[in-house]
Design a protein around this motif. Structure first.
Motif, PDB file in Angstrom:
ATOM      1  N   THR A 223       0.868  -1.139   0.000  1.00 21.28           N
ATOM      2  CA  THR A 223      -0.217  -0.008  -0.103  1.00 21.28           C
ATOM      3  C   THR A 223       0.830   1.221   0.068  1.00 21.28           C
ATOM      4  O   THR A 223       1.767   1.210   0.594  1.00 21.28           O
ATOM      5  CB  THR A 223      -0.936  -0.090   1.076  1.00 21.28           C
ATOM      6  OG1 THR A 223      -1.727  -1.397   1.235  1.00 21.28           O
ATOM      7  CG2 THR A 223      -1.816   1.234   1.242  1.00 21.28           C
ATOM      8  N   TYR A 224       0.534   2.417  -0.718  1.00 19.60           N
ATOM      9  CA  TYR A 224       1.450   3.391  -0.685  1.00 19.60           C
ATOM     10  C   TYR A 224       0.038   4.748  -0.575  1.00 19.60           C
ATOM     11  O   TYR A 224      -1.019   4.552  -1.374  1.00 19.60           O
ATOM     12  CB  TYR A 224       1.967   3.470  -2.217  1.00 19.60           C
ATOM     13  CG  TYR A 224       2.941   2.476  -2.372  1.00 19.60           C
ATOM     14  CD1 TYR A 224       4.090   2.824  -2.153  1.00 19.60           C
ATOM     15  CD2 TYR A 224       2.575   1.256  -2.871  1.00 19.60           C
ATOM     16  CE1 TYR A 224       5.226   1.885  -2.600  1.00 19.60           C
ATOM     17  CE2 TYR A 224       3.647   0.251  -3.505  1.00 19.60           C
ATOM     18  CZ  TYR A 224       4.790   0.528  -2.761  1.00 19.60           C
ATOM     19  OH  TYR A 224       5.663  -0.521  -3.088  1.00 19.60           O
ATOM     20  N   GLY A 225       0.461   5.677   0.001  1.00 17.70           N
ATOM     21  CA  GLY A 225      -0.322   6.818   0.112  1.00 17.70           C
ATOM     22  C   GLY A 225      -0.094   7.606  -1.349  1.00 17.70           C
ATOM     23  O   GLY A 225       0.991   8.039  -1.594  1.00 17.70           O
ATOM     24  N   ILE A 226      -1.059   8.068  -2.156  1.00 19.00           N
ATOM     25  CA  ILE A 226      -1.147   8.667  -3.426  1.00 19.00           C
ATOM     26  C   ILE A 226      -2.415   9.893  -3.431  1.00 19.00           C
ATOM     27  O   ILE A 226      -3.463   9.654  -2.745  1.00 19.00           O
ATOM     28  CB  ILE A 226      -1.238   7.562  -4.534  1.00 19.00           C
ATOM     29  CG1 ILE A 226      -2.681   6.985  -4.545  1.00 19.00           C
ATOM     30  CG2 ILE A 226       0.025   6.613  -4.474  1.00 19.00           C
ATOM     31  CD1 ILE A 226      -2.856   6.321  -5.848  1.00 19.00           C
TER      32      ILE A 226
ATOM     33  N   ARG B 190      -7.434  11.624  -3.315  1.00 15.68           N
ATOM     34  CA  ARG B 190      -6.596  11.320  -2.405  1.00 15.68           C
ATOM     35  C   ARG B 190      -6.998  10.011  -1.798  1.00 15.68           C
ATOM     36  O   ARG B 190      -8.012   9.976  -1.291  1.00 15.68           O
ATOM     37  CB  ARG B 190      -6.481  12.499  -1.377  1.00 15.68           C
ATOM     38  CG  ARG B 190      -5.402  12.222  -0.210  1.00 15.68           C
ATOM     39  CD  ARG B 190      -5.345  13.472   0.603  1.00 15.68           C
ATOM     40  NE  ARG B 190      -4.856  14.658  -0.188  1.00 15.68           N
ATOM     41  CZ  ARG B 190      -3.727  15.134  -0.229  1.00 15.68           C
ATOM     42  NH1 ARG B 190      -2.695  14.563   0.454  1.00 15.68           N
ATOM     43  NH2 ARG B 190      -3.448  16.320  -0.853  1.00 15.68           N
ATOM     44  N   GLY B 191      -5.744   9.267  -1.503  1.00 14.32           N
ATOM     45  CA  GLY B 191      -6.187   7.871  -0.973  1.00 14.32           C
ATOM     46  C   GLY B 191      -4.875   7.007  -1.046  1.00 14.32           C
ATOM     47  O   GLY B 191      -4.264   7.660  -0.584  1.00 14.32           O
ATOM     48  N   ARG B 192      -5.245   5.755  -1.309  1.00 14.05           N
ATOM     49  CA  ARG B 192      -3.954   4.805  -1.269  1.00 14.05           C
ATOM     50  C   ARG B 192      -4.128   4.005  -2.606  1.00 14.05           C
ATOM     51  O   ARG B 192      -5.266   3.712  -3.176  1.00 14.05           O
ATOM     52  CB  ARG B 192      -4.129   3.786  -0.141  1.00 14.05           C
ATOM     53  CG  ARG B 192      -5.240   3.141  -0.062  1.00 14.05           C
ATOM     54  CD  ARG B 192      -5.366   2.156   1.359  1.00 14.05           C
ATOM     55  NE  ARG B 192      -6.252   1.225   1.074  1.00 14.05           N
ATOM     56  CZ  ARG B 192      -7.542   1.244   1.779  1.00 14.05           C
ATOM     57  NH1 ARG B 192      -7.877   2.751   2.035  1.00 14.05           N
ATOM     58  NH2 ARG B 192      -8.638   0.190   1.702  1.00 14.05           N
ATOM     59  N   LEU B 193      -3.046   3.632  -3.000  1.00 12.20           N
ATOM     60  CA  LEU B 193      -2.767   2.731  -3.974  1.00 12.20           C
ATOM     61  C   LEU B 193      -2.249   1.327  -3.349  1.00 12.20           C
ATOM     62  O   LEU B 193      -1.608   1.182  -2.629  1.00 12.20           O
ATOM     63  CB  LEU B 193      -1.541   3.117  -4.933  1.00 12.20           C
ATOM     64  CG  LEU B 193      -0.744   1.896  -5.847  1.00 12.20           C
ATOM     65  CD1 LEU B 193      -1.756   1.797  -6.773  1.00 12.20           C
ATOM     66  CD2 LEU B 193       0.496   2.449  -6.416  1.00 12.20           C
ATOM     67  N   GLU B 194      -3.005   0.165  -3.879  1.00 18.30           N
ATOM     68  CA  GLU B 194      -2.757  -1.442  -3.437  1.00 18.30           C
ATOM     69  C   GLU B 194      -2.183  -1.918  -4.646  1.00 18.30           C
ATOM     70  O   GLU B 194      -3.178  -1.954  -5.575  1.00 18.30           O
ATOM     71  CB  GLU B 194      -3.886  -1.706  -2.731  1.00 18.30           C
ATOM     72  CG  GLU B 194      -4.740  -1.039  -1.405  1.00 18.30           C
ATOM     73  CD  GLU B 194      -6.020  -1.731  -1.069  1.00 18.30           C
ATOM     74  OE1 GLU B 194      -6.618  -2.266  -1.870  1.00 18.30           O
ATOM     75  OE2 GLU B 194      -6.462  -1.256   0.057  1.00 18.30           O
ATOM     76  N   LEU B 195      -1.074  -2.726  -4.237  1.00 22.26           N
ATOM     77  CA  LEU B 195      -0.772  -3.471  -5.309  1.00 22.26           C
ATOM     78  C   LEU B 195      -0.885  -4.873  -4.991  1.00 22.26           C
ATOM     79  O   LEU B 195      -0.638  -5.226  -4.019  1.00 22.26           O
ATOM     80  CB  LEU B 195       0.975  -3.297  -5.601  1.00 22.26           C
ATOM     81  CG  LEU B 195       1.615  -1.983  -6.272  1.00 22.26           C
ATOM     82  CD1 LEU B 195       2.693  -1.909  -6.502  1.00 22.26           C
ATOM     83  CD2 LEU B 195       0.564  -1.686  -7.481  1.00 22.26           C
TER      84      LEU B 195
END
Length: 215
Positions: free
Chosen positions: A4-7, A18-23
């Protein structure tokens, strides 16, 4: 394993969320808000047409370089890290690698048959392939038979070529039997049209409390 990354990301060509990226293994997911509503986007790696770092003014987000995900027939999605601008290069490499490993391929090999040999061909096919499709790395393998042709369909993922798949041991163990039936050399049929139903978002994957927003 999910990462997870904040993006922040640009959607619909202009609005920013605005939120998060989940790989994950087969898809990436964007979950967040644009200040008015909850927004989500799930993108399968196999649906990506390209990945690049956007440094042009119109590609930047809040002045920062963005990672641009190109999609066939749809507007690209751009995003950048909230706290770690340097992570964009790392994400470019990771998503590109996941795109390649999840790429879906389909190929059809057409073999013309001497007229009257379809019964013999049917008996050969009844025994199944002379190889293990799972061990070969195939997602699906099917064969279609007419009075004068047999069509072998191969479907697989990753960056392996059809030539590499067919060169593996066991694939041509019964080649001599097919040679006796063949009215000519095999030929490769290329794709001319493909349609697929768009993937829908599984609400069970949303964070608690967000399900109601999609009712």
């Amino acid at each position: 394993m999910r990462q997870t990354y904040g993006i922040v990301w640009r959607r619909d060509g202009s609005s920013v969320a605005r939120g998060r990226l989940e790989l994950e293994g087969s898809a990436l997911r964007l979950v967040g808000t644009d200040g008015r509503e909850v927004v989500t986007e799930e993108i399968r790696y196999e649906d990506l047409d390209g990945v690049h770092v956007g440094r042009r003014a119109e590609e930047r987000i809040h002045g920062r370089p963005s990672l641009v995900l190109e999609r066939l027939g749809r507007e690209p999605i751009s995003f950048t890290s909230i706290t770690e601008p340097g992570v964009i290069g790392e994400l470019t490499d990771r998503i590109t690698a996941l795109q390649r490993s999840n790429a879906s391929h389909r190929a059809a090999v057409v073999l013309p048959l001497f007229r009257g040999s379809s019964d013999v061909a049917a008996r050969l096919l009844a025994d199944g392939p002379p190889f293990d499709p799972d061990a070969l790395g195939l997602e699906r393998h099917s064969v279609y038979l007419t009075d004068d042709e047999v069509v072998f369909i191969f479907e697989w993922r990753g960056d392996t070529s059809l030539e590499s798949l067919l060169a593996q041991p066991g694939v041509w163990d019964v080649a001599s039997a097919w040679t006796a039936l063949a009215a000519g050399p095999p030929r490769l049929a290329g794709p001319a049209y493909t349609w697929a139903r768009p993937a829908s978002l599984d609400e069970a994957l949303l964070p608690p409390g967000l399900h109601a927003s999609f009712q």
